[in-house]
Design an enzyme around this catalytic site. Sequence first.
Site, short mmCIF file in Angstrom:
data_model
loop_
_atom_site.label_atom_id
_atom_site.label_comp_id
_atom_site.label_asym_id
_atom_site.label_seq_id
_atom_site.Cartn_x
_atom_site.Cartn_y
_atom_site.Cartn_z
N ASP A 77 21.72 32.93 -26.40
CA ASP A 77 22.67 31.98 -25.82
C ASP A 77 23.95 32.08 -26.65
O ASP A 77 23.89 32.09 -27.89
CB ASP A 77 22.15 30.55 -25.94
CG ASP A 77 21.13 30.18 -24.88
OD1 ASP A 77 20.75 31.04 -24.07
OD2 ASP A 77 20.70 29.01 -24.87
N HIS A 134 16.57 37.56 -29.16
CA HIS A 134 15.51 38.24 -28.43
C HIS A 134 15.92 39.68 -28.10
O HIS A 134 17.08 40.06 -28.25
CB HIS A 134 15.17 37.46 -27.16
CG HIS A 134 14.59 36.10 -27.44
ND1 HIS A 134 13.31 35.75 -27.09
CD2 HIS A 134 15.13 35.01 -28.04
CE1 HIS A 134 13.07 34.49 -27.46
NE2 HIS A 134 14.17 34.03 -28.04
N SER A 238 25.89 32.27 -35.94
CA SER A 238 26.64 33.47 -36.31
C SER A 238 26.85 34.38 -35.11
O SER A 238 27.00 33.91 -33.99
CB SER A 238 25.93 34.21 -37.44
OG SER A 238 26.81 35.13 -38.03
#
Length: 273
Positions: A77, A134, A238
């Site tokens: 995200d 992921h 980050s």
Amino acid sequence: MLPKRGLTAFAGRIAEAEKGNRTTRLIRWFVARYAVDMSEAQNPDIASYKSFNAFFTRPLKAGARPTTEADFACPVDGAISQLGAIDDHHILQAKGHSFTTTELLGGDSALAAEFRNGSFANLYLSPKDYHRIHMPCDGRLVSMTYVPGALFSVNPTTARGVPNLFARNERVVCVFESPEHGTFAMVLVGATIVGSMATVWHGVVKPKPANKIVQWTYADQNIALEKGEEMGRFLLGSTVVMLFRQHSIAFSADWAPEKLVRLGETMGHRPGF
């Protein structure tokens, strides 16, 4: 001018601390300040998190981020900082700023050569985002390299103003081999009040001494991760920089700088497919 490393260490101690009601108050403030959507969390009960880190790296509930059937899925995200073609060895950071793949990869020119004229995507994770990372496609782990560096903020304003930002900050370079797409790299970039990155196969990557490049190779192990499977996490927000070989990915037409993206959505396809 801020003492970035000291500030990061201090924030890390606070994030790890289990202080009962004080921890809960900190989490409640953070949720309100950054409009964090706790309804998506596997555990939406703020008071149940023993530390800020446990809250910050919270898993999502099942089904919150379905994984696309396309060849490449978005790994996080966040928001797109920049993406596109690698110009020989140069990656665009922001208008007027670029860095080289060799610099990003800690001086490994042989590895950098694999991505010559390839493709890249820089994805920024803001404080409110889900902070697990992921896999964009299936891959077998080849190596992981810790590269020491600074801890500048990586928000969009800093990215526009600090030259070579992602190649100067502390980072962890994860290299994978895909049976369909060849070699690709996922570079986890540290920042002010981050400094702690973890992978599912290693845990927190914090070698000592912390001022030297350290590499781990996995040729004798079969660490294979599937598209959509968790590969790592930031203990605070980050950026992830992804590198792909030439002709291995065509980014989705709607992917553009500053676009908000979500884990599992279509990132791209194999060219010609």
